[in-house]
Design a protein around this motif. Structure first.
Motif: not given
Length: 208
Positions: A18-25, A31-39
């Motif tokens: 699990i990646v929290n928001e503080e350690n994200k981006w 990036i890839r995880g966030s893109l796949l999350g949106v889709y």
């Protein structure tokens, strides 16, 4: 007792998946995880209660439901019916979850450019373009199905805000503008040497 003790010990350990928001981006994997999350959210929104089929193909189509009053209501365009199927399908939240995630990506993804050299400005422009097209598509679906709906142009944390609905014409114009603004920034053929936006040789260079 041993099994219970082991289970509790395991649950006390914070998951490293699990990646929290503080350690994200921080890197291209975020990036890839966030893109796949949106889709993934988009797929869920369309698949839940067969929403895409019910409100797309079935509604106002050349069908007759012989034994289902709720389905006939959808065929006839009576989306204000009290039928359970229609009430459950009329929850906009899953569609705005897609929009919110896309807005968050647009707002925060540029941060990865500062931390990961693999993530180039060209890739960032393509990814943001994808998110804007997804937003445009979702707003089209919302307007086509329900008419007047709110327009979000930023991300929100926690509870979604109450925003006054825009007219169906305004929503469709917004959707069209989002797509037209970035349509020429997207590859036409992914993985093709001849694509002017993202040639295959550029993709392989990123992997080396």
């Amino acid at each position: 007792m041993f099994g219970t003790s082991s289970c509790e010990k395991f649950l006390d350990v914070e998951s490293n998946h699990i990646v929290n928001e503080e350690n994200k981006w921080k890197d291209i994997n975020d990036i890839r995880g966030s893109l796949l999350g949106v889709y993934g959210l988009l797929r869920t929104a369309l698949a839940e209660n067969n929403a895409h089929w019910l409100y797309g193909e079935l509604r106002n189509g050349d069908f007759t439901a012989l034994n289902r009053r709720d389905l006939q209501d959808i065929v006839d365009g009576r989306l204000n019916s009290s039928a359970k199927l229609i009430q459950e399908g009329s929850d906009w939240r899953r569609f705005y979850a897609v929009i919110n995630a896309a807005n968050l990506f647009i707002e925060r993804s540029y941060e990865v450019l500062e931390h990961d050299k693999q993530y180039t400005a060209a890739l960032h422009e393509i990814d943001v373009a994808q998110m804007r097209v997804v937003k445009g598509f979702v707003y089209y679906l919302l307007a086509r199905t329900w008419g007047d709906v709110p327009i979000w142009d930023k991300s929100y944390e926690g509870a979604f805000p109450k925003i006054k609905a825009s007219s169906v014409d305004q929503v469709l114009t917004y959707a069209e503008n989002e797509i037209n603004a970035v349509k020429d920034k997207l590859p036409f053929f992914y993985g093709s040497f001849n694509d002017p936006v993202l040639p295959e040789i550029f993709i392989w260079a990123l992997l080396l």
